[in-house]
Design a protein around this motif. Structure first.
Motif, short mmCIF file in Angstrom:
data_model
loop_
_atom_site.label_atom_id
_atom_site.label_comp_id
_atom_site.label_asym_id
_atom_site.label_seq_id
_atom_site.Cartn_x
_atom_site.Cartn_y
_atom_site.Cartn_z
N SER A 1 0.79 -1.24 0.05
CA SER A 1 -0.09 0.16 0.06
C SER A 1 1.00 1.14 -0.09
O SER A 1 0.59 2.24 -0.42
CB SER A 1 -0.95 0.02 1.18
N GLN A 2 2.09 1.10 0.31
CA GLN A 2 2.92 2.21 0.76
C GLN A 2 3.14 2.85 -0.93
O GLN A 2 3.84 4.14 -0.98
CB GLN A 2 4.24 1.90 1.10
N ARG B 1 2.01 6.44 -1.32
CA ARG B 1 2.00 7.54 -0.20
C ARG B 1 2.24 8.87 -1.23
O ARG B 1 2.00 9.93 -1.00
CB ARG B 1 3.31 7.26 0.26
N PHE C 1 -3.44 1.57 2.86
CA PHE C 1 -2.41 2.80 2.97
C PHE C 1 -3.52 3.74 3.85
O PHE C 1 -3.05 4.26 4.70
CB PHE C 1 -2.14 3.33 1.64
N GLU D 1 -2.62 5.28 7.61
CA GLU D 1 -2.33 6.92 7.60
C GLU D 1 -3.45 7.54 8.29
O GLU D 1 -3.06 8.76 8.94
CB GLU D 1 -2.12 7.28 6.28
#
Length: 760
Positions: free
Chosen positions: A392-393, A396, A480, A484
């Motif tokens: 999922s990063q 970013r 993600f 976050e």
């Protein structure tokens, strides 16, 4: 004649080419060696007297002649002296002047006998010009030949197709030929059409494009279909070789396509191409969309389009296929040596290849040098491990620098809703948000914001009710966002307040159960939600699904604390008693939970009358498709003092339901996954399955009533479904049925040979 610089080949592909050239030139069979196993030997053959003739290749187009000469003097000369061959042949992809050749001959004296045994780029091009059969044997080399490029330049029917060809050509070098390519190509040759399907990121578009390129090289005219098959029909020429490419042919609005009879059009065009020996048709689609489309389109089923499907899945890639994909991204990815070293330390490349989250798109991400500006070489492996463990990063950068605040809220709404969210609801959320948050710029419309997100972070689809729905472009986006933003209770509260989605409330409660947010954070958001709603509905109470789910979620998570804070009688008076509400499952769930907590009395005349009226009306009028609702209704009836006729009516409806739905339930729960004949489905096992379902409903059923339902089960339908599933699995994973595979040790050795370092 072609003038290759051989940039489209990696070092191992260049070695194979060099061996083929020397074999043809010298009229011998060159024995190739696995790189690195014999120190400086890429191929060899024996002279008539039995002497060993060694071939060494250097594909150093990235570095240049000066670096090559230095390397030969420092490292290669001693290897050759130890080998002491009768003759030494040196092949490089660099251009060599006469002086360069003399220098290399002198470096390896006395083993290089003549300058013609120092083969440079110009020598290879001259030889390939005289031997086109070798050129055509090497796929990526042939694809960049002058002949093919001339064909490609003139192959497009119109400008859009030409642009697509140029785009495909630019990605050729990165392409790794895998078994999937060969299998898809075989199907395309047999049926003239192929539907390449797969999940996002597995490389279906890349495969489709390279198949197109391959046929363009064979002088097929290329037609890129962007919107409708009408584009293909208009330029269909029975006399010409043509290849048609329809990427994501169902799109996301496949119901719109079906309403326009596009399903019939696609099937008809597939049949037309199938009967034309000089036509090919390549289509792509995401697997889930194709499966939904087949369920909704009788034409797709009747015409057996499944035979044209080729499922591209990461699970079907061998370890060596994955290795080739990774190796090409390293070789052509412009990573500096310090970063490459990190991949070679302790053979870390193997960890990437066998990782459960291996995906061509993820490989592209972790080898993209443009993303490494803030990643030092010594931290590169840590960066890779994080990306593999938490794909999922990769989102970013998008969220940090490419999203407006309004777009962020829209994505958060789609994430928190869990299920696909209807376009009208999302639009209402957007404008409620703008109305209540003065700081947000109101210049852009919902259509403008959501259009920018569609295809990048969200998908827009049309389903059975002909409405448009939004879902996440990739599941890793949810991971993600949760990591976050989920712990920001103020933000979550805002999204819930303006979204008013029951699914979002349920999702938030699940976040707490799954450890994404704390129980304390959940309670804070729920109390804020209920306080806000009670205040907003003081004048005009309304009991809708969101209110009911909110009541249930609050009371389930706050328990006694909730009963102390809120007056249950007051809530019942405002939202239940005296209100003409449409019946909802959550209503029974709320009342049942409070009955069980003894917060409500089963003897309360208001309550018993309210429930009696609801159950009578709904059970008699519209409850034709009961399922889990049975459990709640039965529990309420058993807790309340009601007439037995209501329990009898519920019992009748349960039996009616399973008469109609037992077959479907058996398939849904995969109760007989291996049954390929009807006799393999025992009545006694069906009886056990059904009683297991009925045991959750606090009503007694006689044996005769249960057996009567069992005998209504359609075993033929179950068997047919199993057979279809087995055939699909056999197509998508043929090795599963063979029971034969290469040993891990042999495959790992093959991978190590591929990654043996030379020009990297």
């Amino acid at each position: 004649m072609s003038e290759y610089d051989f940039h489209a080949l990696n070092d191992k592909e260049f070695e194979v080419l060099a061996a083929d050239v020397i074999s043809k030139r010298d009229g011998v069979l060159v024995e190739r060696f696995k790189p690195g196993k014999d120190g400086g030997v890429d191929g060899r053959y024996f002279s008539s007297t039995g002497g060993e003739i060694i071939i060494q290749c250097k594909h150093w187009f990235k570095t240049g002649i000066t670096a090559l000469l230095s390397h030969l003097q420092k490292e290669e000369v001693e290897k050759v002296k130890k080998l002491s061959p009768e003759r030494y042949i040196f092949v490089t992809s660099l251009e060599l002047s006469k002086a360069n050749k003399q220098k290399i001959k002198s470096i390896f004296s006395p083993f290089i006998h003549k300058e013609s045994d120092v083969v440079g780029r110009e020598d290879l091009n001259d030889f390939l010009g005289d031997n086109p059969n070798i050129e055509e044997k090497h796929y990526k080399l042939w694809m960049t030949s002058t002949t093919v490029l001339n064909r490609i330049i003139h192959s497009a029917i119109h400008g859009r197709s030409q642009y697509k060809i140029e785009e495909i050509s630019s990605k050729l070098a990165m392409y790794a030929m895998t078994e999937s390519h060969l299998k898809a190509e075989k199907k395309l040759e047999e049926l003239h059409s192929v539907i390449i399907c797969g999940e996002p990121g597995v490389g279906k578009t890349f495969l489709a494009e390279q198949l197109c390129y391959q046929y363009i090289a064979q002088d097929y005219k290329f037609i890129y279909i962007e919107n409708s098959l009408n584009e293909a029909e208009d330029i269909f020429d029975p006399q010409k070789k043509q290849i048609f490419y329809f990427d994501d042919f169902l799109g996301t609005n496949y119901l719109e396509a079906f309403n326009a009879h596009e399903d019939s059009h696609v099937v008809s065009f597939i049949k037309r191409v199938q009967s034309s020996s000089n036509k090919r048709f390549i289509l792509t689609s995401r697997t889930n969309i194709l499966n939904r489309a087949k369920r909704l389109s009788e034409i797709f089923e009747q015409k057996n389009t499944s035979q044209n499907e080729f499922l591209l899945a990461v699970g079907n890639l061998s370890k060596f296929d994955k290795a080739k994909i990774l190796y090409n991204h390293i070789w052509f990815g412009n990573l500096t040596p310090k970063y490459v070293n990190e991949l070679y330390t302790d053979k870390r490349y193997l960890k990437i290849i066998v990782h459960k989250n291996f995906n061509p798109r993820l490989v592209q991400f972790i080898t993209d040098c443009q993303r490494l500006d803030e990643v030092k070489p010594e931290h590169y492996w840590s960066y890779i491990e994080t990306s593999l463990s938490n794909p999922s990063q990769i989102w970013r950068k998008v969220f940090d620098s490419q999203l407006s605040e309004k777009s962020l809220y829209l994505v958060l709404a789609v994430v928190l809703n869990e299920k696909p969210i209807e376009e009208g609801l999302l639009e209402e959320f957007y404008y409620r948000l703008l109305e209540n948050k003065p700081g947000l710029a109101k210049s852009s419309s919902f259509t403008t914001e959501i259009k920018a997100l569609t295809g990048a972070l969200v998908n827009r689809t049309q389903v059975y009710d002909k409405k448009h729905y939004y879902s996440l472009f990739n599941p890793s986006i949810r991971d993600f966002v949760n990591s976050e933003y989920a712990t920001n209770t103020a933000l979550m509260n805002e999204v819930l307040t303006y979204l008013r989605s029951p699914n979002a409330l349920i999702a938030l409660a699940n976040y707490s159960r799954n450890g994404i947010i704390s129980q304390e954070a959940l309670e804070q958001v729920l109390v804020r939600q209920l306080d806000y709603y009670l205040k907003a509905t003081q004048i005009s109470p309304k009991l809708d699904q969101y209110t009911l789910v909110l009541f249930n979620t609050v009371f389930a998570n706050l328990g006694e604390q909730c009963l102390r804070k809120y007056d249950l009688d007051e809530l019942l008076d405002r939202f239940f008693f005296g209100q003409e509400n449409t019946i909802m499952l959550e209503e029974f769930e709320f009342l049942l939970s409070n009955l069980e907590m003894q917060a409500l009395s089963p003897y309360d005349t208001r309550l018993s009358s309210y429930i009696r009226n609801k159950l009578n009306n709904e059970l008699n009028e519209s409850w034709d498709d009961l399922n889990d609702e049975f459990m709640y209704v039965a529990d309420i009836l058993n807790l309340m003092c009601v007439d037995e006729d209501l329990k009898d009516l519920l019992k009748t409806r349960v039996i009616e339901h399973y008469h109609s739905n037992l077959t479907g339930d058996v398939m849904e729960y995969d109760a007989f996954p291996d049954a390929l004949e009807t006799h393999e489905i025992e009545d006694s096992e069906l009886y056990e399955f059904l009683t297991g379902r009925l045991d959750n409903i606090e009503i007694e059923f006689s044996d005769s009533e249960v057996w009567d339902v069992v005998y209504s089960c359609d075993k033929d339908t179950i068997v047919e479904s199993n057979r279809d599933r087995y055939e699909e699995e056999a197509k998508s994973n043929p090795h599963r049925w063979k029971g034969i595979s290469d040993s891990d040790a042999a495959e790992n050795e093959q991978i190590d040979d591929l990654f043996e370092r030379q020009g990297l």
